[in-house]
Design a protein around this motif. Structure first.
Motif, PDB file in Angstrom:
ATOM      1  N   GLY A  12       0.830  -1.211   0.000  1.00 17.12           N
ATOM      2  CA  GLY A  12       0.000   0.000   0.000  1.00 17.12           C
ATOM      3  C   GLY A  12       0.850   1.241   0.000  1.00 17.12           C
ATOM      4  O   GLY A  12       1.655   1.448   0.907  1.00 17.12           O
ATOM      5  N   SER A  37      -1.569  -1.311  -5.228  1.00 15.69           N
ATOM      6  CA  SER A  37      -2.531  -1.994  -6.094  1.00 15.69           C
ATOM      7  C   SER A  37      -2.919  -1.198  -7.333  1.00 15.69           C
ATOM      8  O   SER A  37      -3.225  -1.768  -8.364  1.00 15.69           O
ATOM      9  N   THR A  38      -2.908   0.130  -7.242  1.00 17.35           N
ATOM     10  CA  THR A  38      -3.353   0.902  -8.407  1.00 17.35           C
ATOM     11  C   THR A  38      -2.215   1.012  -9.425  1.00 17.35           C
ATOM     12  O   THR A  38      -1.040   0.824  -9.092  1.00 17.35           O
ATOM     13  N   ILE A  50      -3.312  18.358   7.801  1.00 18.46           N
ATOM     14  CA  ILE A  50      -2.352  17.731   8.721  1.00 18.46           C
ATOM     15  C   ILE A  50      -2.121  18.690   9.889  1.00 18.46           C
ATOM     16  O   ILE A  50      -1.677  19.828   9.688  1.00 18.46           O
ATOM     17  N   LYS A 133       0.093  -3.986  -8.157  1.00 18.62           N
ATOM     18  CA  LYS A 133       0.328  -5.209  -7.364  1.00 18.62           C
ATOM     19  C   LYS A 133      -0.639  -5.222  -6.181  1.00 18.62           C
ATOM     20  O   LYS A 133      -0.405  -4.567  -5.152  1.00 18.62           O
ATOM     21  N   ARG A 134      -1.752  -5.914  -6.345  1.00 17.70           N
ATOM     22  CA  ARG A 134      -2.744  -6.011  -5.261  1.00 17.70           C
ATOM     23  C   ARG A 134      -2.505  -7.294  -4.472  1.00 17.70           C
ATOM     24  O   ARG A 134      -2.650  -8.396  -5.013  1.00 17.70           O
ATOM     25  N   GLY A 171      -4.819   0.317   3.789  1.00 14.68           N
ATOM     26  CA  GLY A 171      -6.092   1.011   3.951  1.00 14.68           C
ATOM     27  C   GLY A 171      -7.160   0.230   4.693  1.00 14.68           C
ATOM     28  O   GLY A 171      -6.931  -0.859   5.215  1.00 14.68           O
ATOM     29  N   SER A 175      -5.980  -6.226   3.143  1.00 15.45           N
ATOM     30  CA  SER A 175      -5.802  -7.682   2.996  1.00 15.45           C
ATOM     31  C   SER A 175      -4.832  -8.201   4.049  1.00 15.45           C
ATOM     32  O   SER A 175      -4.941  -9.339   4.506  1.00 15.45           O
ATOM     33  N   ALA A 209     -20.262  10.919   4.203  1.00 15.65           N
ATOM     34  CA  ALA A 209     -19.562  12.169   3.897  1.00 15.65           C
ATOM     35  C   ALA A 209     -19.847  12.571   2.458  1.00 15.65           C
ATOM     36  O   ALA A 209     -19.768  11.745   1.547  1.00 15.65           O
ATOM     37  N   PHE A 252     -21.337  16.277   6.276  1.00  7.66           N
ATOM     38  CA  PHE A 252     -21.583  14.973   6.907  1.00  7.66           C
ATOM     39  C   PHE A 252     -23.043  14.790   7.292  1.00  7.66           C
ATOM     40  O   PHE A 252     -23.738  15.759   7.616  1.00  7.66           O
ATOM     41  N   ASP A 332      -4.826   3.324   8.238  1.00 15.22           N
ATOM     42  CA  ASP A 332      -6.223   2.861   8.220  1.00 15.22           C
ATOM     43  C   ASP A 332      -6.334   1.345   8.302  1.00 15.22           C
ATOM     44  O   ASP A 332      -7.335   0.815   8.781  1.00 15.22           O
ATOM     45  N   GLY A 342      -9.944  15.118  11.617  1.00  9.98           N
ATOM     46  CA  GLY A 342      -9.006  15.188  10.494  1.00  9.98           C
ATOM     47  C   GLY A 342      -7.654  14.614  10.869  1.00  9.98           C
ATOM     48  O   GLY A 342      -6.620  15.242  10.660  1.00  9.98           O
ATOM     49  N   GLY A 344      -6.817  10.844  10.656  1.00  8.92           N
ATOM     50  CA  GLY A 344      -6.496   9.478  10.239  1.00  8.92           C
ATOM     51  C   GLY A 344      -5.147   9.421   9.536  1.00  8.92           C
ATOM     52  O   GLY A 344      -4.303   8.555   9.825  1.00  8.92           O
ATOM     53  N   ALA A 345      -4.923  10.359   8.610  1.00  7.03           N
ATOM     54  CA  ALA A 345      -3.648  10.361   7.887  1.00  7.03           C
ATOM     55  C   ALA A 345      -2.512  10.705   8.861  1.00  7.03           C
ATOM     56  O   ALA A 345      -1.439  10.101   8.817  1.00  7.03           O
ATOM     57  N   GLY A 346      -2.776  11.655   9.747  1.00  5.73           N
ATOM     58  CA  GLY A 346      -1.757  12.048  10.736  1.00  5.73           C
ATOM     59  C   GLY A 346      -1.359  10.867  11.611  1.00  5.73           C
ATOM     60  O   GLY A 346      -0.166  10.673  11.913  1.00  5.73           O
TER      61      GLY A 346
HETATM   62  C1  LIG Z   1     -14.219  12.454   4.572  1.00  6.49           C
HETATM   63  C2  LIG Z   1     -12.848  12.179   5.068  1.00  6.49           C
HETATM   64  C3  LIG Z   1     -11.994  13.237   5.351  1.00  6.49           C
HETATM   65  C4  LIG Z   1     -10.717  13.000   5.889  1.00  6.49           C
HETATM   66  N1  LIG Z   1      -9.912  14.065   6.165  1.00  6.49           N
HETATM   67  C5  LIG Z   1      -8.718  13.853   6.761  1.00  6.49           C
HETATM   68  C6  LIG Z   1      -7.870  14.949   7.109  1.00  6.49           C
HETATM   69  O1  LIG Z   1      -8.181  16.117   6.840  1.00  6.49           O
HETATM   70  N2  LIG Z   1      -6.709  14.682   7.762  1.00  6.49           N
HETATM   71  C7  LIG Z   1      -6.322  13.401   8.075  1.00  6.49           C
HETATM   72  O2  LIG Z   1      -5.267  13.225   8.709  1.00  6.49           O
HETATM   73  N3  LIG Z   1      -7.084  12.345   7.716  1.00  6.49           N
HETATM   74  C8  LIG Z   1      -8.266  12.537   7.070  1.00  6.49           C
HETATM   75  N4  LIG Z   1      -9.035  11.476   6.701  1.00  6.49           N
HETATM   76  C9  LIG Z   1      -8.528  10.119   6.931  1.00  6.49           C
HETATM   77  C10 LIG Z   1      -7.477   9.763   5.894  1.00  6.49           C
HETATM   78  O3  LIG Z   1      -8.023   9.915   4.606  1.00  6.49           O
HETATM   79  C11 LIG Z   1      -7.008   8.325   6.074  1.00  6.49           C
HETATM   80  O4  LIG Z   1      -6.813   8.064   7.429  1.00  6.49           O
HETATM   81  C12 LIG Z   1      -5.683   8.107   5.325  1.00  6.49           C
HETATM   82  O5  LIG Z   1      -5.827   8.334   3.948  1.00  6.49           O
HETATM   83  C13 LIG Z   1      -5.208   6.682   5.567  1.00  6.49           C
HETATM   84  O6  LIG Z   1      -3.967   6.511   4.960  1.00  6.49           O
HETATM   85  P1  LIG Z   1      -3.405   5.041   4.693  1.00  6.49           P
HETATM   86  O7  LIG Z   1      -2.117   5.236   3.969  1.00  6.49           O
HETATM   87  O8  LIG Z   1      -3.441   4.254   5.928  1.00  6.49           O
HETATM   88  O9  LIG Z   1      -4.487   4.362   3.739  1.00  6.49           O
HETATM   89  P2  LIG Z   1      -4.947   4.774   2.281  1.00  6.49           P
HETATM   90  O10 LIG Z   1      -4.814   6.247   2.070  1.00  6.49           O
HETATM   91  O11 LIG Z   1      -6.298   4.175   2.093  1.00  6.49           O
HETATM   92  O12 LIG Z   1      -3.903   4.067   1.341  1.00  6.49           O
HETATM   93  C14 LIG Z   1      -3.916   2.678   1.160  1.00  6.49           C
HETATM   94  C15 LIG Z   1      -3.174   2.358  -0.124  1.00  6.49           C
HETATM   95  O13 LIG Z   1      -3.082   0.955  -0.252  1.00  6.49           O
HETATM   96  C16 LIG Z   1      -3.470   0.552  -1.564  1.00  6.49           C
HETATM   97  N5  LIG Z   1      -4.038  -0.795  -1.412  1.00  6.49           N
HETATM   98  C17 LIG Z   1      -5.249  -1.149  -0.924  1.00  6.49           C
HETATM   99  N6  LIG Z   1      -5.375  -2.481  -0.909  1.00  6.49           N
HETATM  100  C18 LIG Z   1      -4.215  -2.989  -1.378  1.00  6.49           C
HETATM  101  C19 LIG Z   1      -3.737  -4.324  -1.585  1.00  6.49           C
HETATM  102  N7  LIG Z   1      -4.489  -5.388  -1.283  1.00  6.49           N
HETATM  103  N8  LIG Z   1      -2.484  -4.487  -2.102  1.00  6.49           N
HETATM  104  C20 LIG Z   1      -1.703  -3.406  -2.396  1.00  6.49           C
HETATM  105  N9  LIG Z   1      -2.112  -2.119  -2.220  1.00  6.49           N
HETATM  106  C21 LIG Z   1      -3.352  -1.925  -1.711  1.00  6.49           C
HETATM  107  C22 LIG Z   1      -4.470   1.617  -1.989  1.00  6.49           C
HETATM  108  O14 LIG Z   1      -4.570   1.711  -3.397  1.00  6.49           O
HETATM  109  C23 LIG Z   1      -3.872   2.872  -1.362  1.00  6.49           C
HETATM  110  O15 LIG Z   1      -2.924   3.492  -2.208  1.00  6.49           O
HETATM  111  C24 LIG Z   1     -10.297  11.677   6.138  1.00  6.49           C
HETATM  112  C25 LIG Z   1     -11.136  10.598   5.826  1.00  6.49           C
HETATM  113  C26 LIG Z   1     -12.390  10.845   5.292  1.00  6.49           C
HETATM  114  C27 LIG Z   1     -13.290   9.666   4.981  1.00  6.49           C
END
Ligand SMILES: Cc1cc2nc3c(=O)[nH]c(=O)nc-3n(C[C@H](O)[C@H](O)[C@H](O)COP(=O)(O)OP(=O)(O)OC[C@H]3O[C@@H](n4cnc5c(N)ncnc54)[C@H](O)[C@@H]3O)c2cc1C
Length: 446
Positions: A12, A37-38, A50, A133-134, A171, A175, A209, A252, A332, A342, A344-346
């Protein structure tokens, strides 16, 4: 080749995965492969904010990273108290000012693709990103026969790859989490196995949302002084991104009785699934419809919407662990939370930095890496669970679902959220380091 201590595969390449790859870039004895995966990152829409605590972590990744992030956000770094979000009660013809959230340091606001591209551009050339690569599943050797045997990854295209350590940054529908929960359940009693397996599927949080980007030029033509052009405002939440080119919009709708139990273990028995696809395209009229009758100031904004998306916000239950053997999860995949702080990413950024620190520590080798991953789990899991809970509560507060008057709301919201600008990750990094060096205990809950 002999100078390499181990090979890490990151499944990911989102915010969490790329931050981990970037942080690991400073350890030349760790080989990193990212499996995404994409086919590319072209479709990353919407804004992301952030908060200072997480931004301070990104600053540690180097002056060039910080410079490019600040450039993309169009902000200056400050540690002064600044107005961050203006709260208005707008679901009435005449809106009402509630309060101005003041934060120590600014909310850094990005277009997601700009943010992503900065991270990607700074990853070490030795780190390979494999697109398309998923991951379907992985297998790791049993502890008894582990030795130096690799973890094997299997992808949907039929190919396989190997690594020493696997990190699932894939995310909310991870998986890696699914496979890890199955591994954990295999060695557990029937009741515990059932509880563990119930963590595989994300649950609908009760929130939906409405998300879109509004063209700032279009809004300026209608109302050159509209506050959304300048400052973050929470009617729905709007804030400018991309150096003022777009206004990020997130509105929301909540089912409060579901939101209250979003991460609870026993919630799924009666919990309804989200009715519809997790992300659905909306017309301009569909985006505007829930906000009809809102105060006058919202109208020019809604008139500038071209289209949008509707997200069923899904969360991950509090997991028994974020590591198992030589596999760990972050972001995630480990703790998808409600978006009302805001953060989740942080939180994914914090996970990534701490995980890289324990992997890169001089005492961590292939023989001791399972201990290092358990230190990561002990230090980070309680904290991210606390943030998830605070974020959930913020949604309730903003939807006026708690018994808090409008006058007190500002103080209650600020208290619940100030961890994001008044605290730092540094203490946790120190603690993890001490634990690796033979002392220290896990941090208490947030
Ligand atoms: C409405 C909304 C607003 C938000 N606003 C904020 C904000 O302002 N600030 C903040 O901090 N957070 C915010 N968030 C939360 C934030 O979007 C997530 O917490 C963050 O994107 C999670 O990052 P991640 O890298 O864990 O997962 P993701 O961003 O989901 O990345 C996962 C990656 O893994 C890849 N992937 C998935 N499955 C596979 C697989 N099987 N094999 C290989 N690759 C795979 C995907 O393509 C993707 O690129 C918000 C969420 C929502 C719903």
């Amino acid at each position: 080749m002999s100078d390499i201590k181990f090979r890490v595969a990151i499944c990911g390449g989102g915010v969490g995965g790329l931050t981990l790859a970037l942080t690991l870039s400073k350890y030349p004895d760790i080989v990193v492969d990212v499996y995404e995966s994409t086919a590319n990152y072209s479709d990353i829409g919407a804004g992301v904010g952030i908060w200072p605590r997480a931004f301070k972590v990104l600053r540690k990744l180097g002056h060039d990273v910080e410079r490019d992030l600040l450039r993309a956000a169009g902000h200056k770094w400050t540690e002064e108290f600044v107005p961050a979000i203006n709260y208005r009660k707008s679901d009435q013809p005449k809106g009402e000012q509630i309060f101005q959230l003041m934060t120590k340091g600014d909310l850094m606001r990005f277009h997601r693709s700009d943010f992503h591209h900065v991270l990607l551009s700074h990853i070490s050339p030795s780190c390979k990103v494999h697109y398309g690569k998923r991951l379907v599943t992985y297998t790791q050797p049993l502890p008894s026969s582990r030795g130096n045997s690799p973890v094997t990854l299997s992808f949907t295209d039929g190919s396989t790859a190997t690594c020493d350590i696997l990190v699932g940054a894939d995310g909310v529908r991870s998986s890696v989490r699914a496979c890890m929960m199955r591994e954990m359940a295999a060695g557990s009693s029937e009741a515990r196995a059932k509880a563990i397996l119930s963590c595989i599927e994300p649950v609908w949080s009760g929130a939906t949302a409405y998300r879109t980007l509004i063209c700032a030029e279009k809004l300026r033509a209608r109302d050159p002084n509209h506050r959304a052009l300048k400052e973050p405002t929470q009617f729905f939440l709007v804030y400018p991104i991309s150096l003022g080119k777009y206004i990020n919009f997130a509105g929301f709708a909540l089912r409060p009785e579901l939101v209250r139990t979003a991460y609870q273990d026993d919630a799924d028995a009666t919990r309804p699934a989200f009715n519809g696809s997790w992300v659905a395209e909306l017309s301009a009229a569909q985006v505007a419809q829930p906000f009809e009758g809102f105060e006058e100031e919202t109208k020019p904004l809604l008139e500038c919407v071209d289209r949008g998306t509707l997200w069923g916000v899904h969360t991950v239950k509090h997991l028994p662990a974020h590591n198992f053997g030589r596999v760990a999860i972050l972001g995630d995949a480990a703790h998808a939370m409600m978006p009302f702080q805001g953060s989740g990413a942080g939180q994914g950024i914090e996970d990534a930095y701490l995980l890289a620190t324990v992997l890169g520590h001089k005492s961590t080798t292939l023989a001791t890496v399972t201990h290092a991953l358990s230190v990561y789990d002990k230090v980070r899991r309680p904290f991210s669970a606390g943030v998830a809970e605070r974020s959930r509560r913020n949604g309730q507060l903003c939807a006026l679902q708690e018994d808090v008057g409008l006058k007190e709301l500002g103080e209650v919201i600020t208290k619940n959220w100030e961890w994001a600008w008044l605290s730092e990750l540094d203490g946790a990094v120190e603690e993890a380091t001490q634990m690796l060096e033979g002392g220290g205990t896990a941090r208490p809950l947030l």
